[in-house]
Design a protein around this motif. Sequence first.
Motif, PDB file in Angstrom:
ATOM      1  N   ALA A 162     -11.641  24.677  -9.541  1.00 26.97           N
ATOM      2  CA  ALA A 162     -12.666  25.191 -10.452  1.00 26.97           C
ATOM      3  C   ALA A 162     -13.802  24.192 -10.555  1.00 26.97           C
ATOM      4  CB  ALA A 162     -12.081  25.454 -11.843  1.00 26.97           C
ATOM      5  N   THR A 176     -14.176  21.559 -21.439  1.00 24.13           N
ATOM      6  CA  THR A 176     -13.674  22.702 -20.669  1.00 24.13           C
ATOM      7  C   THR A 176     -12.928  22.232 -19.433  1.00 24.13           C
ATOM      8  OG1 THR A 176     -15.514  24.048 -21.485  1.00 24.13           O
ATOM      9  CG2 THR A 176     -14.356  24.842 -19.535  1.00 24.13           C
ATOM     10  N   THR A 177     -13.452  21.222 -18.757  1.00 26.97           N
ATOM     11  CA  THR A 177     -12.776  20.646 -17.588  1.00 26.97           C
ATOM     12  C   THR A 177     -11.395  20.132 -17.970  1.00 26.97           C
ATOM     13  OG1 THR A 177     -14.870  20.041 -16.522  1.00 26.97           O
ATOM     14  CG2 THR A 177     -12.913  18.805 -15.861  1.00 26.97           C
ATOM     15  N   ILE A 234      -8.899  23.068 -18.694  1.00 25.69           N
ATOM     16  CA  ILE A 234      -8.409  23.760 -17.502  1.00 25.69           C
ATOM     17  C   ILE A 234      -7.376  22.899 -16.775  1.00 25.69           C
ATOM     18  CG2 ILE A 234      -9.038  24.781 -15.283  1.00 25.69           C
ATOM     19  CD1 ILE A 234     -11.875  25.223 -16.484  1.00 25.69           C
ATOM     20  N   VAL A 261     -10.106  20.363 -10.912  1.00 21.96           N
ATOM     21  CA  VAL A 261     -11.230  20.814 -11.727  1.00 21.96           C
ATOM     22  C   VAL A 261     -12.323  19.763 -11.616  1.00 21.96           C
ATOM     23  CG1 VAL A 261     -11.952  21.748 -13.946  1.00 21.96           C
ATOM     24  CG2 VAL A 261      -9.515  21.749 -13.354  1.00 21.96           C
ATOM     25  N   ALA A 263     -12.381  28.178 -20.683  1.00 15.94           N
ATOM     26  CA  ALA A 263     -11.238  27.572 -20.005  1.00 15.94           C
ATOM     27  C   ALA A 263     -10.137  28.591 -19.746  1.00 15.94           C
ATOM     28  CB  ALA A 263     -10.695  26.411 -20.837  1.00 15.94           C
ATOM     29  N   ALA A 305     -11.172  30.827 -16.897  1.00 14.17           N
ATOM     30  CA  ALA A 305     -11.115  30.068 -15.643  1.00 14.17           C
ATOM     31  C   ALA A 305      -9.674  29.875 -15.201  1.00 14.17           C
ATOM     32  CB  ALA A 305     -11.808  28.726 -15.814  1.00 14.17           C
ATOM     33  N   ALA A 306      -8.795  29.561 -16.149  1.00 13.85           N
ATOM     34  CA  ALA A 306      -7.385  29.354 -15.812  1.00 13.85           C
ATOM     35  C   ALA A 306      -6.772  30.624 -15.246  1.00 13.85           C
ATOM     36  CB  ALA A 306      -6.619  28.894 -17.050  1.00 13.85           C
ATOM     37  N   ILE A 351      -1.666  28.774 -20.640  1.00 12.16           N
ATOM     38  CA  ILE A 351      -2.982  28.769 -21.281  1.00 12.16           C
ATOM     39  C   ILE A 351      -2.822  28.697 -22.795  1.00 12.16           C
ATOM     40  CG2 ILE A 351      -5.093  30.102 -21.622  1.00 12.16           C
ATOM     41  CD1 ILE A 351      -4.541  31.372 -18.840  1.00 12.16           C
TER      42      ILE A 351
END
Length: 580
Positions: free
Chosen positions: A194, A205-206, A209, A259, A403, A406-407, A417
Amino acid sequence: MARSDELQDALVIPVPEDPGLILDSCRRLLGPNLYGVGPGAVGDCLVNSQEPADVVALWRGNLAPILDALGLAGAKVQTRPFDGGASLFVPAPIDQLFTTAYAIEAAWYFTATGLLGQAQKPFDDLATALRRVSALERQPRLVSLVAEAAKRGVDRLLDDDALTLGHGAGSETWATDRLPEAPDWARLHDIPLALVTGTNGKTTTTRLIAAMGAASGKVAGLSSTEFVKVGDEILDRGDYSGPAGARLLLRDKRLELGVLEVARGGILRRGLPVSRARVAVVTNVAADHLGQYGINTVPDLAQVKLSVRRAVVPGGQLVLNADAPVLVAAADLTDARPIWFSLDASTPQIVRARAQGVPCGWLEDGRVVLSDGAGATSLVAVGDVPLTLGGAARYNIENALAAALAARGLGLPDDAIRSVLRNFRSDPVDNPGRANEFSVNGARVFVDFAHNPHSIAAVTSALAALPARRRFALISHAGDRSDADIRALTQGLFALKPDTVVVAEITAYLRGRQTGEIPALIRQASRECGLPDDHILSATSPLDGAKQIVERLEPGDLALLLVHDERAAIFEMLGSRISS
């Protein structure tokens, strides 16, 4: 084949130094970028003595015979005008990027010298020199390996002296002067990857994830503004939100899910570090670092951030914030097919996505809700997500939504998650520098790295919703901000409604300013916001300022420490004073 240091010094073109005609930058883009999916070179000119459009037309005209002489006549040259100048981009083979950058510079040389009436070197002499550089740079084996990897759906990472095919556990790396004739293609593959960009929220957010990847049983890693990390091991600390961080992470063979935090500067200087990712996220877009590389407006910046879409593989997902109007408008101008998220289920993008059966995410009745296009899943209550401070930190609800989507795009299960959202905390372990909370003398103390008006407004608005008897704030700024920026940043602090502000000097970040200059601007802005002089205190450093606040704290107080330097020392000081 020449080494990169030889190529960097292979040719000196005597570009005129004139304040009215400036070649501001000329650089190689190794991956997908603002202009397209392929590599190339770009130059930026600043023009204030002529009509910029006329100068750019002449520049482009002078470039044509040079490209023809190099066998690159078919290159689809692009120009991007901006206020006071323009950028000129030339796509190029990966083994001709230095040559192409020199060609752009040579074309500018003929343009500027012609406009200034200066004597010029013979065209044939420069063309001969450029052909010599082209021959030095040529690497047919590199070109063929990268082309074959693309056919096989395998990514490549390039730097000046090495090539990596595949990612992490599926990667191999070779020096560019020792490339194999035929690698073992069966061992080379990409991993779930990602990309995360945006003005604010990208680091959080990084981290979210990557934590979700780890919770699903993967060896997950990330590169970010703080460090590069694989599993529980930090490979190196520093700002690794550019291509160097991506290479350090994705060349680690333990890695099973990655990520990458991708910053504006890296995109503009070198392009994206990868050409294949399953997911790309843009958290938001706001004014920050404008005026570099011809990116002068927020819509310009939105287009830079949206460059991440060019690396998303077919069937992958581009996750965008529907609550960021400039991002919505910019996406409408591209071929993007976003997966939207919003804090409001009635946002047009969410309504449309649900009607069309497209995945999306939103906030509804205090819960994070995700749709896979067929049905909706109420994932978790916001009150159970520590990052949101009980829902007050709405920016972290956005980060949680981004996140989570994205996950899912990376193939991670909802249980992983959900678990991360319920357990990931704003502390120096999970999310250092982002609203980290300490209890000191019965008061709540928050440490945050917010450094632009958008991020400061977000954190102060969240903390303003928390009850407090008295409110304290520590503030400082780096010297490379304009006076107007510093006033705006200070004004954003006052959403907290502080009773006392401590203004700290950061001697390590004067960046051309005089000692005391930045604190004076902050003090004046604080007075303009209505704070009396005797409630504006001075500190010699962020640590000194933090100590002054801590000494004044009483039960029921709240303090926000905006910290850009000495963070580790401040964490240590606060940790030693935590209330039992």
